[in-house]
Write a protein that holds these residues in place. Structure first.
Motif, mmCIF file in Angstrom:
data_model
loop_
_atom_site.group_PDB
_atom_site.id
_atom_site.type_symbol
_atom_site.label_atom_id
_atom_site.label_comp_id
_atom_site.label_asym_id
_atom_site.label_seq_id
_atom_site.Cartn_x
_atom_site.Cartn_y
_atom_site.Cartn_z
ATOM 1 N N ASN A 104 0.894 -1.138 -0.116
ATOM 2 C CA ASN A 104 -0.076 -0.012 0.077
ATOM 3 C C ASN A 104 0.969 1.199 -0.031
ATOM 4 O O ASN A 104 1.925 1.156 0.409
ATOM 5 C CB ASN A 104 -0.911 -0.033 1.193
ATOM 6 C CG ASN A 104 -2.039 -0.907 1.095
ATOM 7 O OD1 ASN A 104 -2.625 -1.187 0.306
ATOM 8 N ND2 ASN A 104 -1.666 -2.015 2.186
ATOM 9 N N GLY A 105 0.320 2.239 -0.602
ATOM 10 C CA GLY A 105 1.097 3.605 -0.642
ATOM 11 C C GLY A 105 0.780 4.404 -1.745
ATOM 12 O O GLY A 105 -0.297 4.420 -2.271
ATOM 13 N N LEU A 106 1.802 5.232 -2.225
ATOM 14 C CA LEU A 106 1.641 6.236 -3.166
ATOM 15 C C LEU A 106 3.015 5.905 -4.130
ATOM 16 O O LEU A 106 3.876 5.455 -3.821
ATOM 17 C CB LEU A 106 1.723 7.531 -2.616
ATOM 18 C CG LEU A 106 0.714 7.985 -1.913
ATOM 19 C CD1 LEU A 106 0.885 9.465 -1.441
ATOM 20 C CD2 LEU A 106 -0.940 7.883 -2.548
ATOM 21 N N TRP A 132 -10.469 1.562 -17.853
ATOM 22 C CA TRP A 132 -9.903 2.078 -19.165
ATOM 23 C C TRP A 132 -8.878 3.130 -19.221
ATOM 24 O O TRP A 132 -8.569 3.746 -19.921
ATOM 25 C CB TRP A 132 -11.280 2.780 -19.752
ATOM 26 C CG TRP A 132 -12.400 1.884 -19.893
ATOM 27 C CD1 TRP A 132 -13.621 1.996 -19.119
ATOM 28 C CD2 TRP A 132 -12.741 1.026 -20.924
ATOM 29 N NE1 TRP A 132 -14.715 1.288 -19.500
ATOM 30 C CE2 TRP A 132 -14.132 0.610 -20.520
ATOM 31 C CE3 TRP A 132 -12.244 0.353 -21.743
ATOM 32 C CZ2 TRP A 132 -14.668 -0.641 -21.029
ATOM 33 C CZ3 TRP A 132 -12.475 -0.749 -22.678
ATOM 34 C CH2 TRP A 132 -13.844 -1.459 -22.124
ATOM 35 N N GLN A 133 -8.306 3.364 -18.035
ATOM 36 C CA GLN A 133 -7.141 4.212 -17.718
ATOM 37 C C GLN A 133 -5.698 3.588 -18.209
ATOM 38 O O GLN A 133 -5.269 2.589 -17.808
ATOM 39 C CB GLN A 133 -7.052 4.751 -16.381
ATOM 40 C CG GLN A 133 -8.079 5.781 -15.983
ATOM 41 C CD GLN A 133 -8.175 6.051 -14.761
ATOM 42 O OE1 GLN A 133 -7.730 5.357 -13.485
ATOM 43 N NE2 GLN A 133 -8.178 7.662 -14.394
ATOM 44 N N VAL A 144 -3.505 1.121 -8.566
ATOM 45 C CA VAL A 144 -4.918 1.235 -8.902
ATOM 46 C C VAL A 144 -5.082 2.358 -10.021
ATOM 47 O O VAL A 144 -4.708 3.366 -10.174
ATOM 48 C CB VAL A 144 -5.375 2.199 -7.646
ATOM 49 C CG1 VAL A 144 -6.958 2.482 -7.688
ATOM 50 C CG2 VAL A 144 -5.315 1.229 -6.385
ATOM 51 N N LEU A 145 -5.658 1.486 -11.031
ATOM 52 C CA LEU A 145 -6.355 2.346 -12.400
ATOM 53 C C LEU A 145 -7.691 1.996 -12.697
ATOM 54 O O LEU A 145 -7.844 0.858 -12.357
ATOM 55 C CB LEU A 145 -5.245 2.116 -13.451
ATOM 56 C CG LEU A 145 -4.088 2.556 -13.349
ATOM 57 C CD1 LEU A 145 -3.202 2.264 -14.668
ATOM 58 C CD2 LEU A 145 -4.099 4.258 -13.299
ATOM 59 N N GLY A 146 -8.501 2.740 -13.096
ATOM 60 C CA GLY A 146 -9.783 2.305 -13.620
ATOM 61 C C GLY A 146 -9.603 1.541 -14.945
ATOM 62 O O GLY A 146 -8.602 1.556 -15.445
ATOM 63 N N THR A 197 0.682 11.553 -9.029
ATOM 64 C CA THR A 197 0.666 10.702 -7.966
ATOM 65 C C THR A 197 -0.470 9.716 -8.110
ATOM 66 O O THR A 197 -1.442 10.178 -8.169
ATOM 67 C CB THR A 197 0.789 11.617 -6.746
ATOM 68 O OG1 THR A 197 1.793 12.601 -6.749
ATOM 69 C CG2 THR A 197 1.187 10.735 -5.493
ATOM 70 N N LEU A 198 -0.135 8.585 -7.931
ATOM 71 C CA LEU A 198 -1.180 7.514 -8.066
ATOM 72 C C LEU A 198 -1.138 6.439 -6.776
ATOM 73 O O LEU A 198 -0.096 6.737 -6.005
ATOM 74 C CB LEU A 198 -0.883 6.781 -9.192
ATOM 75 C CG LEU A 198 -0.701 7.382 -10.411
ATOM 76 C CD1 LEU A 198 -0.184 6.546 -11.845
ATOM 77 C CD2 LEU A 198 -2.103 8.222 -10.860
ATOM 78 N N ILE A 199 -2.109 5.714 -6.657
ATOM 79 C CA ILE A 199 -2.303 4.896 -5.421
ATOM 80 C C ILE A 199 -1.811 3.421 -5.687
ATOM 81 O O ILE A 199 -2.231 2.891 -6.802
ATOM 82 C CB ILE A 199 -3.843 4.977 -4.991
ATOM 83 C CG1 ILE A 199 -4.317 6.405 -4.581
ATOM 84 C CG2 ILE A 199 -4.208 4.059 -3.870
ATOM 85 C CD1 ILE A 199 -5.713 6.663 -4.361
ATOM 86 N N ILE A 200 -1.386 3.050 -4.636
ATOM 87 C CA ILE A 200 -0.962 1.561 -4.823
ATOM 88 C C ILE A 200 -1.795 0.917 -3.510
ATOM 89 O O ILE A 200 -1.939 1.330 -2.370
ATOM 90 C CB ILE A 200 0.694 1.268 -4.202
ATOM 91 C CG1 ILE A 200 1.391 1.867 -5.160
ATOM 92 C CG2 ILE A 200 0.803 -0.274 -4.031
ATOM 93 C CD1 ILE A 200 2.898 2.183 -4.865
ATOM 94 N N SER A 201 -2.169 -0.274 -3.962
ATOM 95 C CA SER A 201 -3.273 -0.996 -3.130
ATOM 96 C C SER A 201 -3.261 -2.452 -3.163
ATOM 97 O O SER A 201 -3.519 -2.891 -4.382
ATOM 98 C CB SER A 201 -4.891 -0.497 -3.241
ATOM 99 O OG SER A 201 -5.668 -0.918 -2.143
#
Lengths: 135, 135, 135
Positions: free
Chosen positions: B32-34, B108-109, B104-106, B95-99
């Motif tokens: 988890n993180g960024l 279609w992203q 984490v991406l949508g 800056t994106l999220i790690i989970s």
């Protein structure tokens, strides 16, 4: 959280704050991590761009002005709707990388506080997240 | 900090780097993180956009070109003021999220490196902030 | 990671989510740190802008629409290329500062979820990085 004060003298002005941000990072003792820069205003923003030829920032300001003129069919009575839109386009927040004790920037990059409705007294907030265990 | 090399072959080109960023996150062991992606150039940027129909990125490039043409009344002698402005509009940092160990991406992203003054050899810097105690 | 659901009712709509984000930060017990807000869609985005006079967000939406009209010479068959470009210009991610247990915002700033191709059911992801040892 650190706070720096910025004084703009023109309506639209890009102010180089690179040196001040670098000083805050050195003082923090952060070796690795992130720094988040945040503008608590709705007619100012942040960007990175060329730190060498000053005609670049003039071209950017002039082209923005021709795309989003100060006077247009705006409803907002304060006469600064163009400033609000420019602020949203450039963005109020910038997250940058700290590595080996220094702010990571490309050779030609400077950090600019973008005043879109000056002259005013402005603030910038800085939060450093240290991650000194990583490399 | 990780560094990846990117080679553009056109003047304006959106290069899908999603797979490379995902690999770096897996290798890091971050649960988890960024993750902060950073472009150390003043005529390139980052964006997220549709990864399915390639006509989307062509429409974006063409519309940007019509709004901010390569040739206009610019003062900067290198002939790439349009590239500098496009880079500031899209932004140099994401800056994106790690989970749960993944980016984490949508659906279609995709993550695109946006070349606005190629062809060139470019770099992208990546800093992961782990926060493995959180959920 | 927290997830909130957002329902838009217009094609282009700026929805104030400040209160919901503040609640999530209070509940997390974070005293200091960062919060990363992330939109997992390619035709929506985030911005900060004025929370007082609603004519500001109308001026922003109208001016954006005149710069990037819904109908133009687009190739993408879904008829929402304008939405994709607007999403990239405003950006899918926003990193903000948490200080002394609260989200740091300027007096006139609200956080807006920017719908550019509604009405739709949307999601927003939130990752908080606590740094409670710092001040």
């Amino acid at each position: 959280m650190e706070i720096i004060n910025i004084k703009s003298v023109q309506r639209v002005e890009f102010i180089d704050i690179t040196g001040e941000i670098e000083k805050i990072i050195y003082s923090s003792g952060a070796l690795n991590g992130l720094v988040c820069l945040f503008v608590p205003h709705t007619t100012a923003a942040l960007t990175l761009n060329e730190n060498a030829d000053p005609s670049v920032k003039n071209d950017i300001k002039n082209k923005l002005e021709s795309m989003i003129p100060r006077n247009d069919n705006y409803a907002h009575s304060e006469g600064n709707s163009d400033s609000h839109l420019k602020a949203s386009i450039f963005g109020p927040s910038l997250t940058l990388i700290i590595s080996k004790g220094s702010l990571v920037l490309g050779t030609w990059q400077g950090i600019y506080f973008c005043e879109f409705d000056g002259p005013r007294n402005r603030k910038l907030y800085i939060r450093i997240i240290k991650d000194n265990d990583s490399v």
